[in-house]
Design a protein around this motif. Sequence first.
Motif, PDB file in Angstrom:
ATOM      1  N   THR A   2      -0.222   4.387   3.266  1.00  0.00           N
ATOM      2  CA  THR A   2      -1.026   3.709   2.151  1.00  0.00           C
ATOM      3  C   THR A   2      -0.099   2.758   1.150  1.00  0.00           C
ATOM      4  OG1 THR A   2      -0.925   5.532   0.660  1.00  0.00           O
ATOM      5  CG2 THR A   2      -3.060   5.177   2.498  1.00  0.00           C
ATOM      6  N   THR A   3      -0.642   1.648   0.777  1.00  0.00           N
ATOM      7  CA  THR A   3       0.069   1.162  -0.258  1.00  0.00           C
ATOM      8  C   THR A   3      -0.168   1.418  -1.590  1.00  0.00           C
ATOM      9  OG1 THR A   3      -1.726  -0.638  -0.085  1.00  0.00           O
ATOM     10  CG2 THR A   3       0.136  -0.877   1.377  1.00  0.00           C
ATOM     11  N   PRO A 154       2.985  -2.747   6.845  1.00  0.00           N
ATOM     12  CA  PRO A 154       1.658  -3.595   6.641  1.00  0.00           C
ATOM     13  C   PRO A 154       1.492  -4.883   7.512  1.00  0.00           C
ATOM     14  CG  PRO A 154       2.543  -2.866   4.353  1.00  0.00           C
ATOM     15  CD  PRO A 154       3.480  -2.879   5.475  1.00  0.00           C
ATOM     16  N   CYS A 155       0.409  -4.649   8.315  1.00  0.00           N
ATOM     17  CA  CYS A 155       0.081  -6.023   9.028  1.00  0.00           C
ATOM     18  C   CYS A 155       0.180  -7.198   8.312  1.00  0.00           C
ATOM     19  CB  CYS A 155      -0.956  -5.753  10.025  1.00  0.00           C
ATOM     20  SG  CYS A 155      -0.742  -4.235  11.100  1.00  0.00           S
ATOM     21  N   LYS A 156      -0.669  -7.329   7.273  1.00  0.00           N
ATOM     22  CA  LYS A 156      -1.007  -8.339   6.466  1.00  0.00           C
ATOM     23  C   LYS A 156       0.122  -8.899   5.735  1.00  0.00           C
ATOM     24  CE  LYS A 156      -5.874  -7.480   5.513  1.00  0.00           C
ATOM     25  NZ  LYS A 156      -6.917  -7.211   4.771  1.00  0.00           N
ATOM     26  N   TRP A 157       1.270  -8.069   5.603  1.00  0.00           N
ATOM     27  CA  TRP A 157       2.406  -8.507   4.982  1.00  0.00           C
ATOM     28  C   TRP A 157       3.239  -9.471   5.752  1.00  0.00           C
ATOM     29  CZ3 TRP A 157       4.301  -3.923   1.122  1.00  0.00           C
ATOM     30  CH2 TRP A 157       3.233  -3.659   0.256  1.00  0.00           C
ATOM     31  N   LEU A 213      -3.754  -1.037  10.238  1.00  0.00           N
ATOM     32  CA  LEU A 213      -3.299  -1.546   9.080  1.00  0.00           C
ATOM     33  C   LEU A 213      -1.840  -1.534   9.150  1.00  0.00           C
ATOM     34  CD1 LEU A 213      -5.508   1.028   6.885  1.00  0.00           C
ATOM     35  CD2 LEU A 213      -5.933  -1.677   7.152  1.00  0.00           C
ATOM     36  N   THR A 214      -1.106  -0.776   9.680  1.00  0.00           N
ATOM     37  CA  THR A 214       0.450  -0.777  10.055  1.00  0.00           C
ATOM     38  C   THR A 214       1.019  -0.933  11.124  1.00  0.00           C
ATOM     39  OG1 THR A 214       0.414   1.656  10.121  1.00  0.00           O
ATOM     40  CG2 THR A 214       0.550   0.662   7.902  1.00  0.00           C
ATOM     41  N   ALA A 257       4.975  -0.004  -0.282  1.00  0.00           N
ATOM     42  CA  ALA A 257       4.765   0.632   0.920  1.00  0.00           C
ATOM     43  C   ALA A 257       5.864   1.389   1.480  1.00  0.00           C
ATOM     44  CB  ALA A 257       4.096  -0.120   2.157  1.00  0.00           C
TER      45      ALA A 257
END
Length: 518
Positions: A2-3, A154-157, A213-214, A257
Amino acid sequence: MTTQLCFNQSEAVELHGPHGLYIKPIAKLNISVTLPQMKTEGKSISNWEVMEKLKRMAKPDSFLVLRVSKSSLEFLRFEAEVEAKSLIKVLILRLDGKVIKLSGFPEPLKVRAAEAKINFPNRHDWDSFFRDAKNMNESNHGERPDTIKLEGLPCKWFSSTAEPDKPSELIIKKIFELFGEIRNVDVPMLDPYRHESQVIGGNFRTFSSFSTLTFEVYVQYSEYIGFVKAMDALKGMKLLKKEMSSEEGKEGKAYTADIKVDFDKTRHMSAKAIRKREKERTRLIELEKAREDQKRLEREEEEKKLEDERRRKEQEELYKKQRKQAKLTRREERRQQREKKRRRIQEEKKRIKQEAELQRRIALEERKLLIALRQLESIRLLTELLERVKVVRQQEEVQQRLEELERERLRQLEEEKQRKEEEEKMKLKEEARKRRELRRREAHLKQRLTKNLKTREEQEQEKKREGLRQKIRGRSRLKSAVIQDTKFRLDDYEEYDRRKREKNKKPKIRSAVVYKTR
């Protein structure tokens, strides 16, 4: 993984500015709390209470993470994480060597604190691994220290605007080119066929389900120096992401993260492993194509069967409609015949009903006339009777009103008498309650004074006994004399305690209620 929201960005080092990616040192502490020896069975120490005490000791600073890493009968070990490395020394000074007290335990608990060692591979680890590993040729790419494996990104980063939920290999390559030229990048999550099987070191293994998510990534550098720079830069670090603020002149929120960094030990990026993955990918594509062809044939066969079934049903439906139409025609004819018969019957009934209604109206008018004459006679008779009853009723109402006034006067006198009696009873109860409260407080104070005196005397007696024991150890020849003196002092104390109890006894106070009654 988790972040977490990050408030202290002072130690952040830029990794890739356009994407707002930075790296930040991990600041961890190991805190040990020595537990006292348990003398009472069933008594335990609350980990939560100890953690709350540690958090209070760390104020005004706070822990990002505080969890129990090891627990035993002798000690509790906690792993704590703080915002910045600069806070480690400050928190060690606040915690190391200090003591905490827990409710129910007279002995204090000693606290030890030290900086935690980050578990990260160094140059000796990968040199020894590739030197001792079998079936590896350091002259080949992927079989030497040139590939980094990163997990928990994290995927979104690392995503592009076109696909915000999936990482982009192009962006990953652009970010990690900071340390050196990249030869190859592999993101298993982006391969739709990798979930069935993956080739690693010449063997097939089932690939676990991916988190949305990751993700994990393998980054292979062309030169050894790029690999070393990346490992040194990421050692003991976590990833930090700064968001862009919508308002000018203000910084957006920052998140961190935890990532796991290690060198590749499975020859994942070797030429042999890549060829086997491609071969397996080709096989799975062909297998999927064959499955699709088979499904297409089955679908065409199913569609043909459905078409035949549809035609058969249409013929059946047409036959049913024809039969239904003939049946409806016959039913309509029968209905028209029944309707004609019903109209004739209704007309006959209507005629008979009209004749009966005329006879009924004539009889009703005659009866109304008779009833009107009888009502007129009744009204005259009732008027005379009501006049007589009215006089008698007025006399009875006057007498009844006088009786009600007398009863009301007597009821008010009775209520006043009862109210006075109730007030007298309440006063007596309140006085009795106050006397009981005074007696209870007096007994409580006596008990506390007696207990304090006994405790003080026991402490003095214990000190005297300890002095006697020391004398007995030094001079054994005085043993008999010391024992006699101790017995004499114990007898004196018992006599003093007995006299004091007799003195404190007082006669019971008679209840005020009983006295009032007498």
